[in-house]
Design an enzyme around this catalytic site. Structure first.
Site, short mmCIF file in Angstrom:
data_model
loop_
_atom_site.label_atom_id
_atom_site.label_comp_id
_atom_site.label_asym_id
_atom_site.label_seq_id
_atom_site.Cartn_x
_atom_site.Cartn_y
_atom_site.Cartn_z
N LYS A 80 22.35 -44.41 11.88
CA LYS A 80 21.76 -45.09 12.86
C LYS A 80 22.30 -45.11 14.17
CE LYS A 80 17.94 -47.95 13.16
NZ LYS A 80 16.66 -47.91 12.09
N GLY A 178 2.77 -61.50 11.06
CA GLY A 178 2.81 -60.30 11.91
C GLY A 178 1.69 -59.26 11.67
N GLY A 180 1.43 -56.47 13.50
CA GLY A 180 1.50 -55.31 14.62
C GLY A 180 1.07 -54.05 13.68
N VAL A 182 2.26 -52.39 10.95
CA VAL A 182 2.38 -52.04 9.68
C VAL A 182 1.30 -53.49 9.18
CG1 VAL A 182 3.29 -52.44 7.44
CG2 VAL A 182 4.59 -51.34 9.63
#
Ligand code: NAI
Length: 352
Positions: A80, A178, A180, A182
């Site tokens: 990452k 949520g 968003g 997804v």
């Protein structure tokens, strides 16, 4: 600031710090494990309150990518990057090119891509100086969210079958936190299956859209946690299962896309004690990485192939739940052990 003795260090292979005087880039790239193959993991740009916070984030996220790739059956390890800064203020083409040079320095041991605070257009710029960039705006695998949502749906079916003995999601109540990229897709897929939806988002326009399009019931950001439902689907932030939320949940299953849903591993133990079946986040939300990894296929990216590979999510989850039940252990601990076993076996095979 400690590194080797950092609580999140967990045998990282490599952690590099970058600074570019001209563009102001300050970045950390962590490669946790390449036992299974070159590491994959996106680049997050965030105005971290401190360098220590950025280091902790990159270490946790890169280890998470190792586990995610291993459980998804990918020939990839975990890594990452984090760029310290405000993406709205501090991002520039020069900074992204400097970041690209940093990635290039890993000579293919690490592939980056977009994450919070970066976009496919940013990847085009970073990708101008290195080939080790995935998720460009054209010619790549595109927005990963639809695949992530589809993978979550598949995993949710497995969890519901395991915990409630129901073969489909028709009539099952799912509370989505949520809406968003997804969450909204997931809501659409669930509505097609005849699930009953309860939804929450901080953005009223998203909530209204879901209510209108999917006949969803609306809850506020607090209510959603204690909504009576079969499935609670966290699709917003991390660390949503914590000391405060755990006793309030009124669901049988937790299955959603958010990364790092458990504030700490003990919260997974708490879910287990409450007989709430937890689908480990990095197993159920692997659709995005499965999709992007397809870019590295020798014949290039093909969506049908990525779709086919998504089936691994259901297989793995099923394995996790079965093992967990047999041993009387919480699924998140079983999944961690399985991921470590997969990586360990690959490492030993390489060393032999
Ligand atoms: P997004 O940023 O598009 O959507 C997040 C949504 O959650 C926003 O609509 C936001 O208003 C809402 N939200 C934030 N705090 C909330 C709260 N307290 N209560 C209710 N709603 C809240 O993010 P995206 O891409 O949909 O990802 C969702 C989660 O899934 C994130 O944790 C992400 O790391 C994870 N994930 C996403 C993948 C992808 O393919 N996009 C892949 C794997 C994980």
């Amino acid at each position: 600031m400690e590194l080797f003795s950092h609580p999140e260090f967990d045998h990282h292979e490599e952690v590099r710090f970058f600074h570019d005087r001209e563009s102001g880039l300050r970045a950390i790239i962590a490669v946790h494990d390449t036992g299974l193959g070159p590491a994959i993991g996106g680049c997050r740009m965030w105005p971290y309150a401190s360098e220590a916070e950025a280091l902790r984030d990159v270490l946790r996220l890169s280890r998470g990518m190792t586990y995610k790739a291993a459980m998804a059956g990918l020939a990839h390890g975990g890594g990452k990057s984090v760029i310290l800064g405000d993406p709205r203020r501090d991002k520039s083409p020069a900074l992204l090119r400097a970041f690209g040079r940093a990635v290039a320095g890993f000579d293919g041991r690490y592939y980056t891509g977009e994450d919070v605070g970066t976009t496919p257009a940013d990847m085009d710029i970073a990708g101008g100086v290195t080939q080790y960039v995935l998720g460009r705006s054209s010619g790549g695998s595109g927005d990963p969210s639809p695949m992530t949502a589809r993978g979550v749906l598949m995993g949710m079916r497995v969890a519901v079958r395991h915990r409630l003995g129901r073969d489909d999601l028709g009539g099952v109540t799912v509370a989505i936190q949520g809406l968003g990229h997804v969450g909204m897709r997931l809501a659409g897929l669930l509505a097609e299956e005849g699930a009953r939806l309860v939804v929450a988002d901080l953005d009223p326009a998203r909530v209204e859209a879901a209510a209108r399009r999917f006949d969803a019931r609306v809850a506020d950001a607090e209510e959603i946690l204690e909504t009576p439902c079969e499935v609670f689907a966290p699709c917003a932030l991390g660390a949503v299962i914590d000391d405060r939320s755990l006793p309030r949940l009124r669901c049988a299953v937790v299955a959603g896309s958010a990364n790092n849903q458990l504030a700490a591993p003990r919260h997974g133990d708490g879910l287990h004690r409450r007989h709430i079946l937890y689908a480990p986040d990095y197993v159920i939300n692997a659709g995005g990485v499965i999709n992007i990894a397809e870019e590295l296929h020798p014949e290039g990216y093909r969506q049908e192939r990525a779709l086919q590979r998504l089936g691994v999510i259901a297989e793995r989850l099923s394995e996790v739940f079965t093992r967990a039940e047999r041993r009387g252990e919480p699924p998140h601990r079983v999944a961690d052990a399985m991921a470590r076993e997969i990586v360990g076996t690959a490492r030993r095979a390489r060393a032999a």
